[in-house]
Design a protein around this motif. Structure first.
Motif, PDB file in Angstrom:
ATOM      1  N   ARG A 119       0.829  -1.214   0.000  1.00  0.00           N
ATOM      2  CA  ARG A 119       0.000   0.000   0.000  1.00  0.00           C
ATOM      3  C   ARG A 119       0.863   1.264   0.000  1.00  0.00           C
ATOM      4  O   ARG A 119       0.531   2.246  -0.664  1.00  0.00           O
ATOM      5  CB  ARG A 119      -0.946  -0.011   1.193  1.00  0.00           C
ATOM      6  N   LYS A 120       1.974   1.244   0.729  1.00  0.00           N
ATOM      7  CA  LYS A 120       2.874   2.404   0.728  1.00  0.00           C
ATOM      8  C   LYS A 120       3.509   2.603  -0.642  1.00  0.00           C
ATOM      9  O   LYS A 120       3.629   3.741  -1.112  1.00  0.00           O
ATOM     10  CB  LYS A 120       3.952   2.243   1.805  1.00  0.00           C
ATOM     11  N   VAL A 121       3.899   1.524  -1.281  1.00  0.00           N
ATOM     12  CA  VAL A 121       4.493   1.604  -2.621  1.00  0.00           C
ATOM     13  C   VAL A 121       3.481   2.190  -3.609  1.00  0.00           C
ATOM     14  O   VAL A 121       3.822   3.039  -4.434  1.00  0.00           O
ATOM     15  CB  VAL A 121       4.983   0.217  -3.088  1.00  0.00           C
ATOM     16  N   VAL A 122       2.234   1.769  -3.512  1.00  0.00           N
ATOM     17  CA  VAL A 122       1.206   2.244  -4.435  1.00  0.00           C
ATOM     18  C   VAL A 122       0.843   3.698  -4.159  1.00  0.00           C
ATOM     19  O   VAL A 122       0.756   4.517  -5.081  1.00  0.00           O
ATOM     20  CB  VAL A 122      -0.058   1.358  -4.340  1.00  0.00           C
ATOM     21  N   ARG A 123       0.636   4.044  -2.909  1.00  0.00           N
ATOM     22  CA  ARG A 123       0.114   5.372  -2.569  1.00  0.00           C
ATOM     23  C   ARG A 123       1.153   6.482  -2.638  1.00  0.00           C
ATOM     24  O   ARG A 123       0.837   7.593  -3.056  1.00  0.00           O
ATOM     25  CB  ARG A 123      -0.524   5.329  -1.187  1.00  0.00           C
ATOM     26  N   ASP A 124       2.369   6.208  -2.199  1.00  0.00           N
ATOM     27  CA  ASP A 124       3.392   7.250  -2.214  1.00  0.00           C
ATOM     28  C   ASP A 124       4.771   6.623  -2.049  1.00  0.00           C
ATOM     29  O   ASP A 124       5.321   6.593  -0.941  1.00  0.00           O
ATOM     30  CB  ASP A 124       3.130   8.286  -1.121  1.00  0.00           C
ATOM     31  N   PRO A 125       5.344   6.108  -3.135  1.00  0.00           N
ATOM     32  CA  PRO A 125       6.629   5.416  -3.020  1.00  0.00           C
ATOM     33  C   PRO A 125       7.764   6.298  -2.514  1.00  0.00           C
ATOM     34  O   PRO A 125       8.751   5.781  -1.985  1.00  0.00           O
ATOM     35  CB  PRO A 125       6.897   4.915  -4.433  1.00  0.00           C
ATOM     36  N   ASN A 126       7.626   7.604  -2.630  1.00  0.00           N
ATOM     37  CA  ASN A 126       8.680   8.491  -2.142  1.00  0.00           C
ATOM     38  C   ASN A 126       8.648   8.671  -0.629  1.00  0.00           C
ATOM     39  O   ASN A 126       9.530   9.313  -0.069  1.00  0.00           O
ATOM     40  CB  ASN A 126       8.576   9.855  -2.822  1.00  0.00           C
ATOM     41  N   ARG A 127       7.649   8.133   0.018  1.00  0.00           N
ATOM     42  CA  ARG A 127       7.548   8.246   1.472  1.00  0.00           C
ATOM     43  C   ARG A 127       7.914   6.942   2.184  1.00  0.00           C
ATOM     44  O   ARG A 127       7.788   6.859   3.406  1.00  0.00           O
ATOM     45  CB  ARG A 127       6.145   8.675   1.877  1.00  0.00           C
ATOM     46  N   THR A 128       8.347   5.927   1.452  1.00  0.00           N
ATOM     47  CA  THR A 128       8.784   4.710   2.134  1.00  0.00           C
ATOM     48  C   THR A 128      10.088   4.998   2.871  1.00  0.00           C
ATOM     49  O   THR A 128      10.845   5.901   2.492  1.00  0.00           O
ATOM     50  CB  THR A 128       8.988   3.553   1.146  1.00  0.00           C
ATOM     51  N   THR A 129      10.328   4.229   3.929  1.00  0.00           N
ATOM     52  CA  THR A 129      11.505   4.466   4.762  1.00  0.00           C
ATOM     53  C   THR A 129      12.249   3.160   5.015  1.00  0.00           C
ATOM     54  O   THR A 129      11.724   2.070   4.769  1.00  0.00           O
ATOM     55  CB  THR A 129      11.097   5.070   6.122  1.00  0.00           C
ATOM     56  N   GLU A 130      13.438   3.310   5.556  1.00  0.00           N
ATOM     57  CA  GLU A 130      14.235   2.143   5.963  1.00  0.00           C
ATOM     58  C   GLU A 130      13.468   1.310   6.991  1.00  0.00           C
ATOM     59  O   GLU A 130      13.518   0.085   6.975  1.00  0.00           O
ATOM     60  CB  GLU A 130      15.575   2.610   6.546  1.00  0.00           C
ATOM     61  N   SER A 131      12.716   1.956   7.869  1.00  0.00           N
ATOM     62  CA  SER A 131      11.966   1.196   8.877  1.00  0.00           C
ATOM     63  C   SER A 131      10.843   0.385   8.237  1.00  0.00           C
ATOM     64  O   SER A 131      10.484  -0.684   8.738  1.00  0.00           O
ATOM     65  CB  SER A 131      11.425   2.114   9.979  1.00  0.00           C
ATOM     66  N   ASP A 132      10.289   0.867   7.115  1.00  0.00           N
ATOM     67  CA  ASP A 132       9.287   0.083   6.385  1.00  0.00           C
ATOM     68  C   ASP A 132       9.915  -1.205   5.856  1.00  0.00           C
ATOM     69  O   ASP A 132       9.314  -2.288   5.935  1.00  0.00           O
ATOM     70  CB  ASP A 132       8.708   0.882   5.218  1.00  0.00           C
ATOM     71  N   VAL A 133      11.108  -1.094   5.314  1.00  0.00           N
ATOM     72  CA  VAL A 133      11.826  -2.274   4.820  1.00  0.00           C
ATOM     73  C   VAL A 133      12.196  -3.180   5.995  1.00  0.00           C
ATOM     74  O   VAL A 133      12.090  -4.408   5.901  1.00  0.00           O
ATOM     75  CB  VAL A 133      13.067  -1.859   3.997  1.00  0.00           C
ATOM     76  N   ARG A 134      12.588  -2.592   7.096  1.00  0.00           N
ATOM     77  CA  ARG A 134      12.947  -3.378   8.277  1.00  0.00           C
ATOM     78  C   ARG A 134      11.753  -4.205   8.749  1.00  0.00           C
ATOM     79  O   ARG A 134      11.916  -5.361   9.189  1.00  0.00           O
ATOM     80  CB  ARG A 134      13.443  -2.477   9.406  1.00  0.00           C
ATOM     81  N   ALA A 135      10.543  -3.658   8.655  1.00  0.00           N
ATOM     82  CA  ALA A 135       9.346  -4.412   9.052  1.00  0.00           C
ATOM     83  C   ALA A 135       9.201  -5.680   8.219  1.00  0.00           C
ATOM     84  O   ALA A 135       8.787  -6.724   8.729  1.00  0.00           O
ATOM     85  CB  ALA A 135       8.107  -3.531   8.920  1.00  0.00           C
ATOM     86  N   LEU A 136       9.562  -5.596   6.955  1.00  0.00           N
ATOM     87  CA  LEU A 136       9.539  -6.797   6.112  1.00  0.00           C
ATOM     88  C   LEU A 136      10.632  -7.774   6.525  1.00  0.00           C
ATOM     89  O   LEU A 136      10.395  -8.973   6.660  1.00  0.00           O
ATOM     90  CB  LEU A 136       9.688  -6.412   4.636  1.00  0.00           C
ATOM     91  N   ARG A 137      11.837  -7.253   6.740  1.00  0.00           N
ATOM     92  CA  ARG A 137      12.950  -8.118   7.185  1.00  0.00           C
ATOM     93  C   ARG A 137      12.611  -8.804   8.506  1.00  0.00           C
ATOM     94  O   ARG A 137      12.894  -9.997   8.683  1.00  0.00           O
ATOM     95  CB  ARG A 137      14.218  -7.294   7.369  1.00  0.00           C
ATOM     96  N   ASP A 138      11.994  -8.054   9.428  1.00  0.00           N
ATOM     97  CA  ASP A 138      11.636  -8.611  10.733  1.00  0.00           C
ATOM     98  C   ASP A 138      10.608  -9.735  10.610  1.00  0.00           C
ATOM     99  O   ASP A 138      10.439 -10.530  11.535  1.00  0.00           O
ATOM    100  CB  ASP A 138      11.080  -7.523  11.659  1.00  0.00           C
ATOM    101  N   ASN A 139       9.927  -9.784   9.477  1.00  0.00           N
ATOM    102  CA  ASN A 139       8.935 -10.835   9.237  1.00  0.00           C
ATOM    103  C   ASN A 139       9.446 -11.897   8.271  1.00  0.00           C
ATOM    104  O   ASN A 139       8.658 -12.633   7.666  1.00  0.00           O
ATOM    105  CB  ASN A 139       7.631 -10.208   8.734  1.00  0.00           C
ATOM    106  N   GLY A 140      10.765 -11.955   8.119  1.00  0.00           N
ATOM    107  CA  GLY A 140      11.373 -13.058   7.390  1.00  0.00           C
ATOM    108  C   GLY A 140      11.681 -12.833   5.929  1.00  0.00           C
ATOM    109  O   GLY A 140      12.161 -13.741   5.249  1.00  0.00           O
TER     110      GLY A 140
END
Length: 195
Positions: A119-140
């Motif tokens: 949803r972040k990628v679709v709505r506003d890809p320029n507002r994604t952050t390192e912590s957004d990516v970390r949330a994915l990493r934290d989930n495997g």
């Protein structure tokens, strides 16, 4: 409006007829999106080949979560109905309807992280952050998988954008094939085709 959206249905060439034949074999009718993409069937085939390559390693359920979250965040009723129905088959109708509404309570933690990222990628890809990516990493998810999910989302967004901009309406068959909860959740985008 024709079933090819705002454009007239082109005279099908051999490639378009193959596309139509595949629809009939898969779902029993020629889909409105296929009528539209009959203008450049090789482009659609190439896009879907690229999507398949990009999604390599993602489960069907993960792809259904991604496309449902992507399409609904974009306001695309066609892909929301198609993939919301598929997600309902992989989970249940209420979970799929929730994802289409932005409520991911029926998903696993990893799937919730995936849907939030999409949803972040679709709505506003320029507002994604390192912590957004970390949330994915934290989930495997590995960095390779994060890249694949992001590329897959962007390619699905391209497909939806063409369909939406040129007026492709969701197929009338969704009235009976989509679960009621999914139909009720899709309150955005173009209305179902009348035909």
């Amino acid at each position: 409006m024709s079933s090819a959206g705002f454009l007239s249905t082109p005279e099908p060439d051999e490639a378009a007829r193959r596309l139509f034949d595949e629809d009939v074999a898969d779902v029993g009718y020629v889909m409105n999106a296929s009528r539209l993409w009959a203008y450049q069937p090789a482009t659609m085939t190439g896009l879907f080949d690229l999507l398949g390559e990009t999604a390599h390693g993602l489960t069907f359920r993960q792809r259904a979560v991604i496309v449902s979250a992507c399409a609904s965040a974009h306001g695309d009723s066609y892909c929301s109905l198609a993939w919301g129905s598929r997600l309902a088959g992989a989970t249940d109708a209420e979970t799929a309807a929730g994802v289409l509404r932005g409520d991911d309570g029926g998903l696993t933690d990893a799937e919730r992280a995936l849907a939030a990222w999409v949803r972040k990628v679709v709505r506003d890809p320029n507002r994604t952050t390192e912590s957004d990516v970390r949330a994915l990493r934290d989930n495997g998810f590995t960095d390779r998988e994060v890249f694949a999910v992001t590329a897959f989302t962007a390619l699905r967004l391209a497909f939806s954008t063409v369909n939406d901009a040129l007026g492709a309406r969701p197929d009338a068959a969704f009235r009976t094939s989509a679960p009621a909860a999914v139909l009720d959740a899709v309150t955005f985008g173009r209305p179902l085709d009348d035909a």
